[in-house]
Design an enzyme around this catalytic site. Structure first.
Site, PDB file in Angstrom:
ATOM      1  NE  ARG A  34      -3.345  -0.599   2.663  1.00 55.99           N
ATOM      2  CZ  ARG A  34      -3.097  -0.555   3.894  1.00 55.99           C
ATOM      3  NH1 ARG A  34      -2.530   0.146   4.617  1.00 55.99           N
ATOM      4  NH2 ARG A  34      -3.221  -1.916   4.742  1.00 55.99           N
ATOM      5  CE1 TYR A  47     -14.077  17.243 -14.726  1.00 54.95           C
ATOM      6  CE2 TYR A  47     -13.509  16.496 -12.502  1.00 54.95           C
ATOM      7  CZ  TYR A  47     -13.853  16.150 -14.032  1.00 54.95           C
ATOM      8  OH  TYR A  47     -13.771  14.925 -14.457  1.00 54.95           O
ATOM      9  CG  ASP A  88      -8.300  20.868 -11.010  1.00 55.34           C
ATOM     10  OD1 ASP A  88      -7.287  20.419 -11.779  1.00 55.34           O
ATOM     11  OD2 ASP A  88      -9.277  20.219 -11.108  1.00 55.34           O
ATOM     12  CE  LYS A 140      -9.378  14.443 -17.605  1.00 59.01           C
ATOM     13  NZ  LYS A 140      -9.808  15.335 -16.767  1.00 59.01           N
TER      14      LYS A 140
END
Ligand SMILES: *Cc1c(COP(=O)(O)O)cnc(C)c1O
Length: 394
Positions: A64, A118, A189, A214
């Site tokens: 993890r 967003y 962002d 993206k």
């Protein structure tokens, strides 16, 4: 993963090539291999116990906390983010937004969110954050006086520049300075520009996140997100991501690292093509307005020129038609543009948009039909010809 290497003096393109490729991770090959690992074996029980106490980055512990494949990607992202001490990876951009918000905001506190954020970020504010007792106030990022009044008492400010769908720019250093003076942490962002186009931490932000799905992935085949910060906030991001059990697969990390190496040339080509397509659209009688800070006519162009070192292929345009179905007709008629979500891939996309459905205090396009384009790596002349035949149908 903290680090970023000793390449700070090198130019961004060079850091993009070298980042994360530490010899202890790559061995004799160019790229860090894919380490599929849940269990890391220890040489002795004393070593196991020491690793638990140490809790350091770049040290085997348990899957993890990642392995060299994920560490190499995070290290490379830190290397291209000026001012970053470390980077945390998340399984999507939205997971990164949640990781950042949960690292900064506490019950009873208020976050100020740019109105053109967003859409899923807005949904998180009215959903998860509201349920946790975090209140959100939306603001128009172009209204600096309104921001100054609203920021009093807020513990966090969420910025996005340019904003989603409508691409209004804001004065990030000015807003960040006001926010910090008022005691609020500044979150950005930065998916549109990436660190190659905008150095968020150096312009006053405390934490910069982006969707790696993206530009970094760049090939429409992967979901991932990241958040980078200086030492103080990196520690909190890392802690919360461990508490939430956030981990990305080594296969996806290798894919993202591979995309990252060519992000600079892809972004440069897509920005140049987007400028050409946007300028052409501006001259068409069927087009009322092009929403793109790359264009000198755009109200955000001066800020973009002042603060940004690059752009990308994503912008929108508003049709002159008053028929709400016109945007779908254009999208359906396009042959070289796919209709779909996400963006930043090598292939062009078109999406009919209704930004006013996701706004509290900004006008969107006022109900006028509009489309968002993601310009890929096709020849711009072909894209312009395709748009020409589709617009002729409006
Ligand atoms: C796509 C996007 C995200 C979310 O990223 P995912 O990887 O799709 O979860 C966040 N911010 C912006 C501006 C985006 O366009």
């Amino acid at each position: 993963m903290s680090g970023g290497g000793d390449d700070r003096h090198l130019k961004p393109a060079t850091r993009l090539v070298r980042g994360g490729r530490r010899p202890e991770w790559t061995g004799p090959v160019v790229n860090p291999p894919v380490w599929r690992a849940s269990t890391h074996l220890y040489a002795s029980d004393a070593e196991r116990q020491a690793a638990g106490r140490n809790n350091a980055d770049g040290q085997f512990f348990y899957g993890r906390r990642g392995a060299p494949t994920q560490w190499a990607l995070a290290d490379a992202l830190t290397a291209i983010e000026p001012g970053a001490y470390g980077t945390v990876l998340y399984p999507s951009g939205v997971a990164a937004i949640a990781g950042v918000m949960l690292s900064v905001m506490k019950p009873g506190e208020r976050v100020l969110m740019t109105d053109n954020a967003y859409d899923p970020t807005r949904s998180m504010a009215s959903g998860l954050l509201a349920r946790l007792g975090v209140e959100t106030t939306f603001f128009d990022p172009r209204d600096v006086d309104g921001f100054r009044a609203a920021v009093a008492g807020a513990k966090g400010v969420w910025l996005e520049a340019p904003g989603s769908l409508t691409f209004e720019m804001c004065d990030v250093p000015l807003l960040a300075g006001i926010a910090r003076a008022a005691g609020a942490a500044v979150m950005l962002d930065n998916t549109w520009a990436s660190p190659l186009g905008f150095a968020g931490l150096e312009h006053g932000c405390d934490i910069v996140m982006m969707s790696l799905s993206k530009h970094v992935g760049g090939h429409s085949d992967l979901m991932m997100g990241s958040a980078s910060a200086g030492k103080r906030w990196y520690g909190m991001l890392r802690r919360v991501s461990h508490e939430l059990g956030q981990v990305v697969s080594p296969d996806d990390a290798a894919l993202a690292a591979r995309g990252l190496r060519t992000m600079g040339v892809r972004l440069a080509a897509q920005t140049a093509a987007a400028k050409r397509v946007a300028a052409w659209l501006e001259g068409q009688p069927q087009v009322a307005q092009v929403l793109c800070p790359l264009l000198p006519s755009d109200p955000g162009h001066a800020l973009w020129t002042r603060d940004f070192t690059g752009g990308c292929g994503l912008f929108s345009f508003v049709l002159a038609s008053d028929d709400p179905a016109a945007s779908a007709r254009v999208a359906d008629a396009l042959e070289l543009f796919g209709i779909g979500y996400s963006w930043g891939g090598y292939e062009s996309l078109a999406l009919p948009i209704r930004p006013e459905d996701y706004r509290s205090c900004m006008p969107g396009t006022g109900g006028a039909p509009a489309l968002r384009l993601s310009i890929g790596l096709e020849d711009a002349e072909d894209l312009i010809a395709d748009l020409g035949q589709a617009l002729a149908l409006v």
